[in-house]
Design a protein around this motif. Structure first.
Motif, PDB file in Angstrom:
ATOM      1  N   ARG A 122    -118.632  44.413  -5.913  1.00 16.28           N
ATOM      2  CA  ARG A 122    -119.247  45.691  -5.555  1.00 16.28           C
ATOM      3  C   ARG A 122    -118.458  46.358  -4.439  1.00 16.28           C
ATOM      4  O   ARG A 122    -118.258  45.773  -3.391  1.00 16.28           O
ATOM      5  CB  ARG A 122    -120.675  45.490  -5.065  1.00 16.28           C
ATOM      6  N   ASN A 164    -118.366  51.830  -1.769  1.00 15.74           N
ATOM      7  CA  ASN A 164    -118.324  53.251  -2.070  1.00 15.74           C
ATOM      8  C   ASN A 164    -118.576  53.560  -3.537  1.00 15.74           C
ATOM      9  O   ASN A 164    -118.217  54.625  -4.001  1.00 15.74           O
ATOM     10  CB  ASN A 164    -116.960  53.824  -1.666  1.00 15.74           C
ATOM     11  N   ALA A 165    -119.154  52.641  -4.267  1.00 20.72           N
ATOM     12  CA  ALA A 165    -119.422  52.829  -5.687  1.00 20.72           C
ATOM     13  C   ALA A 165    -118.105  53.098  -6.425  1.00 20.72           C
ATOM     14  O   ALA A 165    -117.046  52.691  -5.979  1.00 20.72           O
ATOM     15  CB  ALA A 165    -120.442  53.939  -5.901  1.00 20.72           C
ATOM     16  N   ALA A 176    -118.217  58.736  -8.138  1.00 23.13           N
ATOM     17  CA  ALA A 176    -119.600  58.829  -7.666  1.00 23.13           C
ATOM     18  C   ALA A 176    -119.869  60.223  -7.109  1.00 23.13           C
ATOM     19  O   ALA A 176    -118.951  60.913  -6.659  1.00 23.13           O
ATOM     20  CB  ALA A 176    -119.858  57.780  -6.586  1.00 23.13           C
ATOM     21  N   ALA A 178    -123.371  59.665  -2.626  1.00 22.45           N
ATOM     22  CA  ALA A 178    -123.231  58.204  -2.602  1.00 22.45           C
ATOM     23  C   ALA A 178    -122.764  57.702  -1.240  1.00 22.45           C
ATOM     24  O   ALA A 178    -123.093  56.586  -0.843  1.00 22.45           O
ATOM     25  CB  ALA A 178    -122.277  57.751  -3.695  1.00 22.45           C
ATOM     26  N   LYS A 184    -125.622  46.104  -1.953  1.00 21.74           N
ATOM     27  CA  LYS A 184    -125.694  46.330  -3.394  1.00 21.74           C
ATOM     28  C   LYS A 184    -126.452  45.172  -4.027  1.00 21.74           C
ATOM     29  O   LYS A 184    -126.393  44.029  -3.573  1.00 21.74           O
ATOM     30  CB  LYS A 184    -124.293  46.436  -4.002  1.00 21.74           C
ATOM     31  N   ASP A 215    -127.273  57.549 -12.498  1.00 26.39           N
ATOM     32  CA  ASP A 215    -125.921  57.018 -12.316  1.00 26.39           C
ATOM     33  C   ASP A 215    -125.076  57.752 -11.277  1.00 26.39           C
ATOM     34  O   ASP A 215    -123.881  57.967 -11.462  1.00 26.39           O
ATOM     35  CB  ASP A 215    -125.169  56.922 -13.643  1.00 26.39           C
ATOM     36  N   GLY A 246    -123.838  56.632  -8.708  1.00 24.62           N
ATOM     37  CA  GLY A 246    -122.768  55.776  -8.213  1.00 24.62           C
ATOM     38  C   GLY A 246    -121.507  55.860  -9.051  1.00 24.62           C
ATOM     39  O   GLY A 246    -120.505  55.220  -8.747  1.00 24.62           O
ATOM     40  N   GLU A 291    -123.158  52.963 -12.422  1.00 29.20           N
ATOM     41  CA  GLU A 291    -123.819  52.426 -11.231  1.00 29.20           C
ATOM     42  C   GLU A 291    -124.859  53.410 -10.710  1.00 29.20           C
ATOM     43  O   GLU A 291    -124.613  54.613 -10.636  1.00 29.20           O
ATOM     44  CB  GLU A 291    -122.787  52.138 -10.142  1.00 29.20           C
ATOM     45  N   GLY A 298    -127.031  50.466  -6.203  1.00 26.58           N
ATOM     46  CA  GLY A 298    -125.864  49.902  -6.860  1.00 26.58           C
ATOM     47  C   GLY A 298    -126.131  49.080  -8.096  1.00 26.58           C
ATOM     48  O   GLY A 298    -125.304  48.263  -8.484  1.00 26.58           O
ATOM     49  N   ARG A 344    -126.039  48.078 -11.783  1.00 26.91           N
ATOM     50  CA  ARG A 344    -125.033  48.395 -12.792  1.00 26.91           C
ATOM     51  C   ARG A 344    -125.613  48.259 -14.193  1.00 26.91           C
ATOM     52  O   ARG A 344    -126.346  47.314 -14.468  1.00 26.91           O
ATOM     53  CB  ARG A 344    -123.819  47.507 -12.624  1.00 26.91           C
TER      54      ARG A 344
END
Length: 136
Positions: free
Chosen positions: A4, A7-8, A12, A16, A24, A104, A106, A125, A130, A132
């Motif tokens: 993870r 910062n995604a 993103a 985010a 996460k 989503d 992320g 994400e 976070g 997934r």
């Protein structure tokens, strides 16, 4: 476990950054995904994995145990070649803008793109925690 980033994904939504310091939610990477012959499905053609009772899973593979999780397969317009259909689907996913309807945020990443097999695997994400989600 999924790695993870704080910062995604790179695509993103700007919001985010507000949640970058949040831990996460870890989860196991999916196993046995992709188009395969499935023992649990009476079929001679490769199928996607069944949902196995997961409440937030949907699949195009027929499932007698959880029929409420079965969705219709996307069909390309008549006269469209397999290559053209795959490229259309790939282009739609590739140009998708994360964060639509609050989903989503992320971002997402295309993990596997195989036009010869007609297979696309994408991970999305969620914005705040976070989580997934896999798309095949």
């Amino acid at each position: 476990f999924w790695l993870r980033s704080t910062n995604a994904f790179d695509n993103a939504v700007p919001e985010a950054a507000k949640y970058a310091d949040r831990p996460k939610r870890k989860g196991n990477a999916p196993k046995d995904i992709g188009l395969r012959l499935r023992d649990e499905v009476d079929s001679d053609v490769p199928e996607l994995k069944l949902c196995a009772g997961s409440p937030n899973c949907f699949s195009t593979t027929p499932d007698e145990v959880a029929p409420e999780h079965v969705i219709s397969q996307w069909r390309a317009p008549k006269g469209t070649s397999q290559t053209e259909a795959w490229m259309t689907l790939y282009d739609v996913v590739k140009t998708y803008e994360p964060g639509q309807a609050g989903i989503d945020g992320g971002g997402f990443q295309i993990m596997e793109a195989n036009p010869e097999k007609g297979y696309l695997y994408v991970v999305f994400e969620s914005l705040k925690n976070g989580y997934r989600d896999d798309l095949e």
